[in-house]
Write an enzyme that holds these catalytic residues in place. Structure first.
Site, PDB file in Angstrom:
ATOM      1  N   GLY A   1       0.762  -1.243   0.000  1.00 44.65           N
ATOM      2  CA  GLY A   1       0.000   0.000   0.000  1.00 44.65           C
ATOM      3  C   GLY A   1       0.792   1.292   0.000  1.00 44.65           C
ATOM      4  O   GLY A   1       0.199   2.370  -0.043  1.00 44.65           O
TER       5      GLY A   1
ATOM      6  N   ASP B   1       4.140  -0.334  -9.797  1.00 42.81           N
ATOM      7  CA  ASP B   1       5.304  -0.693  -8.979  1.00 42.81           C
ATOM      8  C   ASP B   1       5.454  -2.205  -9.144  1.00 42.81           C
ATOM      9  O   ASP B   1       4.918  -2.982  -8.369  1.00 42.81           O
ATOM     10  CB  ASP B   1       5.061  -0.296  -7.526  1.00 42.81           C
ATOM     11  CG  ASP B   1       6.301  -0.464  -6.673  1.00 42.81           C
ATOM     12  OD1 ASP B   1       7.403  -0.222  -7.178  1.00 42.81           O
ATOM     13  OD2 ASP B   1       6.165  -0.849  -5.494  1.00 42.81           O
TER      14      ASP B   1
ATOM     15  N   CYS C   1      12.164  -2.286  -7.503  1.00 44.58           N
ATOM     16  CA  CYS C   1      13.171  -2.236  -6.439  1.00 44.58           C
ATOM     17  C   CYS C   1      14.322  -3.168  -6.797  1.00 44.58           C
ATOM     18  O   CYS C   1      14.841  -3.883  -5.944  1.00 44.58           O
ATOM     19  CB  CYS C   1      12.567  -2.581  -5.081  1.00 44.58           C
ATOM     20  SG  CYS C   1      11.850  -4.236  -4.973  1.00 44.58           S
TER      21      CYS C   1
END
Length: 329
Positions: A120, A184, A237
């Site tokens: 989130g 993401d 990431c």
């Protein structure tokens, strides 16, 4: 890991940056934790009586007021204000990546889709930065949906709905519907090593290749959801060029109506691997474990908003705890 590092920093002469990068992965430095503030100013004042800001924030003038970096070693997750929903804790790399959204010019109360939303953090950032009139936080993995819903409720995120839809289904249901789409993307997670988290196989070519294929599919579907004139953020990431710049390059080839947009405050982190605006944060930069970020815009102008399909409105994140945690079978 070394082969990937040498690819990333080729042309370094004696390769000092290669060694700094590897050193940060194998012996992680301490990073300043970060929180996204969702509570009141009174709560913030009480919080800052306990936790000190990180030194050096003056060098980050773009950092929004709702993002607080704390002194290294701080552990805000145990503070009662965390369970009360006054803030969301995350690695600064995620704030850095999401900050590209600050360069997006969106209408008042935009429609925002966070396509791979759990747990989130990017949704919370978007709610604070963009003030959406409608935020759809989607998570296809059912077991991760409950924590996403919990965090959106806990952090008092307004106008938020959740779903568990495959990106291809969202492409069909919500084509051209969103002013901003956040991807993401699931990735090999190579930066986890810089957090001291074991991640075997993160640098294996088969892992990187498989993730890049999945990311391209997700981003292709996401592009279909962006309204003309809208924005799309792609972030990971991980460090592999195949999962980052090459994925964006494929989308730009397939969708000539999209272009990468410069984010001025991220200029110091411009990727050396492409000639379009794309940005990399490395663990040896000293700010966070690492991330990739690229902001894209679709050409055209937003038309009249059409009514959203009921399926997208079925599960408000602020609903009762008895709402299904796994709504789509």
């Amino acid at each position: 890991m070394r082969r990937e590092a040498e690819r990333l920093f080729s042309g370094d002469g004696e390769k000092p940056e290669t060694e700094r990068f590897l050193g940060a992965l194998l012996d992680p430095p301490p990073f300043a934790p970060c929180v996204l503030w969702t509570g009141s100013e009174e709560e913030k004042a009480a919080f800052l009586e306990t936790f000190s800001p990180a030194p050096g924030d003056a060098s980050l003038p773009w950092l929004p007021e709702f993002a607080l970096r704390l002194a290294p070693g701080s552990e805000p997750g145990g503070d009662p204000l965390h369970s009360a929903g006054a803030f969301y804790s995350l690695d600064f790399s995620s704030v850095w990546a999401a900050s590209a959204l600050l360069a997006a010019t969106v209408p008042a109360r935009p429609r925002v889709l966070d396509l791979c939303a759990a747990p989130g953090g990017k949704s919370v950032f978007a709610s604070l930065a963009l003030r959406p009139g409608f935020l759809l936080s989607n998570e296809v993995i059912g077991k991760r949906l409950a924590i996403l819903r919990h965090n959106l409720r806990r952090c008092r995120v307004a106008n938020a709905f959740t779903q568990r839809l495959d990106p291809r289904d969202l492409q069909t249901l919500a084509g051209d519907q969103f002013d901003t789409v956040i991807v993401d993307a699931p990735c090999s997670g190579q930066s986890l090593l810089a957090k001291g988290i074991e991640n075997p196989g993160a640098f294996h070519p088969s892992s990187v290749k498989g993730n890049a294929k999945r990311q391209t599919g997700i981003l292709t579907a996401a592009a279909e959801c962006v309204a003309p004139g809208g924005w799309m953020l792609y972030s990971t990431c991980t460090f592999a060029e195949r999962e980052n710049e090459r994925v964006v390059s494929r989308i730009l080839e397939r969708r000539p109506d999209f272009s990468a947009v410069a984010v001025n405050h991220l200029g110091p982190w411009q990727s050396r691997h492409v000639d379009f605006p794309a940005y990399r944060l490395y663990p040896h930069d000293g700010l966070g474990a690492g991330a990739f970020s690229c902001l894209l815009r679709r050409e055209g102008e937003r038309g009249t908003e059409t009514e959203l399909p009921p399926d997208l409105l079925a599960y408000p994140a602020s609903g009762a705890d008895s709402s299904p945690a796994d709504p789509v079978q």
